[in-house]
Scaffold this motif. Structure first.
Motif, PDB file in Angstrom:
ATOM      1  N   ALA A 321      21.019 -36.248  18.529  1.00 14.86           N
ATOM      2  CA  ALA A 321      22.008 -36.187  17.582  1.00 14.86           C
ATOM      3  C   ALA A 321      22.724 -34.728  17.547  1.00 14.86           C
ATOM      4  O   ALA A 321      23.090 -34.331  16.525  1.00 14.86           O
ATOM      5  N   ALA A 322      22.955 -34.297  18.585  1.00 17.12           N
ATOM      6  CA  ALA A 322      23.409 -32.944  18.805  1.00 17.12           C
ATOM      7  C   ALA A 322      24.977 -32.977  18.328  1.00 17.12           C
ATOM      8  O   ALA A 322      25.388 -31.687  18.145  1.00 17.12           O
ATOM      9  N   ILE A 323      25.689 -34.074  18.245  1.00 17.97           N
ATOM     10  CA  ILE A 323      27.133 -33.808  17.624  1.00 17.97           C
ATOM     11  C   ILE A 323      27.409 -33.860  16.394  1.00 17.97           C
ATOM     12  O   ILE A 323      28.388 -33.377  15.909  1.00 17.97           O
ATOM     13  N   LEU A 324      26.213 -33.634  15.432  1.00 21.25           N
ATOM     14  CA  LEU A 324      26.061 -33.715  14.070  1.00 21.25           C
ATOM     15  C   LEU A 324      26.488 -31.987  13.675  1.00 21.25           C
ATOM     16  O   LEU A 324      26.250 -31.268  14.392  1.00 21.25           O
ATOM     17  N   ASN A 325      27.021 -31.911  12.434  1.00 20.93           N
ATOM     18  CA  ASN A 325      27.156 -30.456  12.082  1.00 20.93           C
ATOM     19  C   ASN A 325      25.821 -30.105  11.096  1.00 20.93           C
ATOM     20  O   ASN A 325      25.038 -30.950  10.929  1.00 20.93           O
ATOM     21  N   ALA A 326      25.744 -28.957  10.392  1.00 19.90           N
ATOM     22  CA  ALA A 326      24.626 -28.690   9.520  1.00 19.90           C
ATOM     23  C   ALA A 326      25.165 -28.325   8.267  1.00 19.90           C
ATOM     24  O   ALA A 326      26.265 -27.814   8.058  1.00 19.90           O
ATOM     25  N   ALA A 327      24.241 -28.554   7.264  1.00 17.89           N
ATOM     26  CA  ALA A 327      24.315 -28.052   6.031  1.00 17.89           C
ATOM     27  C   ALA A 327      24.843 -26.572   5.920  1.00 17.89           C
ATOM     28  O   ALA A 327      25.619 -26.050   5.069  1.00 17.89           O
ATOM     29  N   ALA A 350      19.932 -29.493   9.246  1.00 15.13           N
ATOM     30  CA  ALA A 350      19.892 -28.478   7.972  1.00 15.13           C
ATOM     31  C   ALA A 350      20.351 -27.300   8.124  1.00 15.13           C
ATOM     32  O   ALA A 350      21.289 -26.775   7.571  1.00 15.13           O
ATOM     33  N   ILE A 351      20.025 -26.420   9.187  1.00 14.73           N
ATOM     34  CA  ILE A 351      20.418 -25.062   9.650  1.00 14.73           C
ATOM     35  C   ILE A 351      20.899 -25.059  11.015  1.00 14.73           C
ATOM     36  O   ILE A 351      19.974 -25.329  11.965  1.00 14.73           O
ATOM     37  N   TRP A 352      21.830 -24.304  11.368  1.00  9.98           N
ATOM     38  CA  TRP A 352      22.181 -24.300  12.801  1.00  9.98           C
ATOM     39  C   TRP A 352      22.704 -22.797  13.018  1.00  9.98           C
ATOM     40  O   TRP A 352      23.568 -22.477  12.647  1.00  9.98           O
ATOM     41  N   PHE A 353      21.931 -22.352  13.855  1.00 11.91           N
ATOM     42  CA  PHE A 353      22.430 -20.691  14.472  1.00 11.91           C
ATOM     43  C   PHE A 353      23.276 -21.165  15.691  1.00 11.91           C
ATOM     44  O   PHE A 353      22.665 -21.250  16.817  1.00 11.91           O
ATOM     45  N   GLY A 372      19.831 -35.645   9.431  1.00 10.03           N
ATOM     46  CA  GLY A 372      19.790 -35.269  11.106  1.00 10.03           C
ATOM     47  C   GLY A 372      18.402 -34.415  11.206  1.00 10.03           C
ATOM     48  O   GLY A 372      17.243 -34.808  11.075  1.00 10.03           O
ATOM     49  N   GLY A 373      18.446 -33.358  12.056  1.00  8.44           N
ATOM     50  CA  GLY A 373      17.369 -32.546  12.339  1.00  8.44           C
ATOM     51  C   GLY A 373      17.198 -31.268  11.308  1.00  8.44           C
ATOM     52  O   GLY A 373      17.954 -31.114  10.592  1.00  8.44           O
TER      53      GLY A 373
END
Length: 690
Positions: A321-327, A350-353, A372-373
């Motif tokens: 599901a790598a196409i999602l954004n993060a909160a 939740a969090i994406w660096f 998501g993740g």
């Protein structure tokens, strides 16, 4: 840190953004605190100092995401810290409180939402008393099975996947009958969710044809290597007639929200929140211009109710599901620390660096109930230089109950990112993979190097929903990456897969050592194909089908498998391309607790040895205390000394700290029982799967 030069700003639920930000006159929002710091910095007499934004207890409904730019940076000695007041547990919500429900003649709660009536506001998630409510769906349990799928390509494009295509999904008569109650004006809003191998497709319906039992949908072409096909499983959602089970909700096109309450819920004691904001925090530096957001810390804060808006095109199948954004989205940043925080009740990751992030940490943070993740690192592309993501520490976090909206999401994803420490995390209750490292398929260049995956507790992963997954999954050349001292158990899958450690396409240069893996479906270790991996000093126990697998043999050494202990009571020892693989396999113990049968890829142990494998290995009891009860400590050194096995303390895996933190990491008994039931049902109904 210069403790003698502090600037304190206060935020309170009763504050006002026109206030000064003092304890007596607090601000109301994070954005106002950020702006106040900007103004202080502009003062000609400003000297470097640590800013502490002290946040009082309470619920904060955010009107906009917090956006931090390079000008919002602190320094290495004087960071900017957004933190909870001592003893407080402030919650920042990206949602809107929905109140004023009435009870209709059917016992449903209903509420007309003005914003939905006049501005066509729609939301795709809903939270009731801190739990994720279920969008009205059919069937309520299980799936509808596809009979036939055909495709008409409209625009081929340049890749193997067509740019535009139409698919027709044919159902059996009894399955199509459940869709007869869909109103004509609802059809364009009805969606189906399809689960196929490791993928998940979410699509809107273009048309229903009752005469031919056909559903028409359109979007990208299907992936030739993983299409929708006969036998595929689908669920339909988002129409009024499907609202028939307690805990479900539906928002119609006239702006009326319906909710079917659970028996214990009352209007007076129920909180209903619809998510609004599609992002809660954005940290946006520019690594290409050496213009970073730096030295910003978040401590003791909760972030909830972030909306993931389902696009009109739905969601095409995408691994992890790598196409999602993060909160919480972070790019172009250094020394960002998230400590003792919480992220929950969101629709995406939740969090994406992301690109250009480095030297940052997530510690002691509770990430749960996520669409998501958990934590994603790096990019899909091999970005070198300033835009490369590296040296992120993810330590002592609880990451659980993910993939609630997008089941292909993972607990921790590492794309093109290097030199990260992923340690002492508890990852449980996901439908796909626990930790995924690498983002190339085969031997093309990869930047996922020197990642350390250690002392993590990964459990109750996969269920019976997706396939081709594992607790720890790797891809591509990963020289210097070490997977060690992890505790892995209860890993299952719908069909094939359900491994403990899975070296997929091109995985190379990885060391897997000192890991305890038990109660998997298809093996403690699997290598699809790769180069020069080392699997040593692991305990692999009680897989249901095979204890270890390899899929493709190549003309180079694929892996070394030495000093391991393999214990089982059903299935084969080894399955796959073992007759042709080039591998060093020796100094291992194999023990069948149920009898004397040892099936090494349809070879006896004697014939297996004739192939050059396990010349110095043994079929002996390793003398664990009580392996069937997950006690893999040794009663005696006698056996393991024969293969120079070195005992390791698997109880050190997982989170650490006070008792309450460790207790929080335990999944509820209901989740554990439901997992076991799903596994038992999958095995009974599909004994040949895998």
């Amino acid at each position: 840190m210069n403790m003698y030069a502090q600037q304190l700003l206060y935020i309170s639920p009763n504050g006002n953004d026109t206030n000064k930000g003092t304890k007596a006159e607090p601000l109301a929002t994070l954005t106002a605190a950020r702006d106040a710091i900007r103004e202080i910095k502009k003062n000609p007499s400003f000297t470097t100092q640590t800013f502490h934004v002290i946040i009082e207890d309470g619920m904060y409904f955010m009107k906009a995401p917090l956006l931090l730019l390079p000008e919002d940076s602190g320094t290495a000695t004087d960071p900017i810290i957004y933190k909870a007041e001592e003893g407080a547990h402030p919650v920042f919500s990206g949602g809107k409180l929905i109140s004023g429900f009435s009870v209709n003649e059917d016992g449903m709660w209903e509420k007309t939402i003005p914003e939905s009536v006049y501005y066509k506001w729609k939301f795709d998630q809903l939270y009731v008393n801190n739990s994720r409510a279920t969008l009205a769906k059919t069937p309520n349990t299980g799936f509808i099975v596809l009979d036939t799928v055909t495709q008409n390509i409209w625009k081929p494009g340049t890749s193997r996947v067509a740019d535009r295509a139409e698919q027709d999904l044919y159902l059996h008569t009894e399955d199509f009958n459940v869709l007869h109650k869909i109103e004509k004006n609802e059809i364009k809003d009805v969606r189906f969710k399809a689960f196929h191998k490791w993928d998940y497709t979410l699509r809107h319906i273009d048309a229903l044809d009752a005469d031919s039992l056909k559903i028409t949908t359109s979007g990208k072409g299907m992936k030739p290597w993983n299409p929708l096909k006969k036998g595929g499983r689908v669920v339909f959602e988002n129409y009024k007639a499907a609202l028939d089970v307690a805990g479900e909700w539906f928002l119609n096109n006239q702006g009326k929200l319906f909710y079917k309450p659970k028996p214990e819920e009352t209007l007076e004691h129920t909180q209903v929140i619809a998510p609004v904001l599609e992002n809660l925090i954005t940290i946006a530096g520019d690594a290409t211009q050496n213009n970073y957001v730096e030295h910003v810390y978040f401590e003791g804060l909760s972030f909830k109710h972030c909306h993931y808006k389902i696009p009109s095109t739905g969601s095409e199948p995408n691994q992890a599901a790598a196409i999602l954004n993060a909160a919480i989205m972070i790019e172009g940043a250094k020394d960002i620390k998230i400590t003792n925080c919480e992220v929950s009740q969101i629709g995406q990751h939740a969090i994406w660096f992301g690109k250009g992030s480095s030297e940052s940490e997530i510690n002691h943070t509770y990430i749960h109930n996520i669409g998501g993740g958990g934590v994603y690192l790096g990019d899909f592309k091999a970005l070198e230089g300033e835009q490369h993501t590296h040296h992120i520490t993810i330590n002592n976090n609880i990451i659980q109950s993910g993939g609630q909206e997008f089941p292909a999401a993972v607990g921790i994803w590492v794309g093109h990112s290097s030199d990260n420490d992923i340690t002492h995390n508890d990852i449980g209750n996901f439908y796909y993979t626990g930790i995924s490292v690498g983002w190339v398929w085969g031997y093309t260049p990869s930047l996922a190097k020197r990642n350390r995956i250690s002392y993590n507790h990964i459990h109750h992963i996969g269920w019976d929903l997706l396939s081709d997954m594992a607790a720890i999954y790797t891809l591509g050349a990963s020289e210097g990456t070490v997977v060690e001292n992890n505790l892995i158990h209860h890993i299952h899958s719908y069909s094939y897969g359900g491994w403990g450690m899975y070296a997929d396409e091109g995985s190379s240069g990885i060391i897997f050592r000192n890991n305890l893996v038990y109660n998997t479906k298809t093996g403690g270790f699997q290598e699809n194909y790769g180069k020069e991996n080392i699997v040593t000093n692991n305990i692999l126990a009680f897989a249901k089908k095979y204890q270890m697998q390899c899929t493709i043999a190549e003309d180079h050494k694929s892996f070394t498998f030495t000093n391991n202990i393999v214990v089982f009571n059903e299935g084969m020892v080894a399955k796959g391309a073992w007759d042709d693989v080039i591998a060093d396999i020796d100094y291992n113990i194999y023990w069948n607790t149920a009898g004397t049968e040892y099936d090494f890829n349809k070879h006896s142990f004697k014939d297996w040895r004739k192939k050059g494998f396990d010349k110095h290995s043994f079929l002996i009891d390793p003398e664990f205390n009580n392996p069937l009860e997950a006690d893999f400590n040794f009663k005696s050194k006698k056996s393991y000394k024969k293969i120079k096995f070195k005992p390791f303390n698997y109880s050190e895996a997982g989170v650490f700290g006070d008792k309450s933190w460790k207790e929080k990491a335990k999944l509820s008994q209901s989740i554990i029982e439901d997992f076991d039931k799903a596994v038992e049902k999958n095995v009974q109904l599909n004994p040949s799967r895998g």
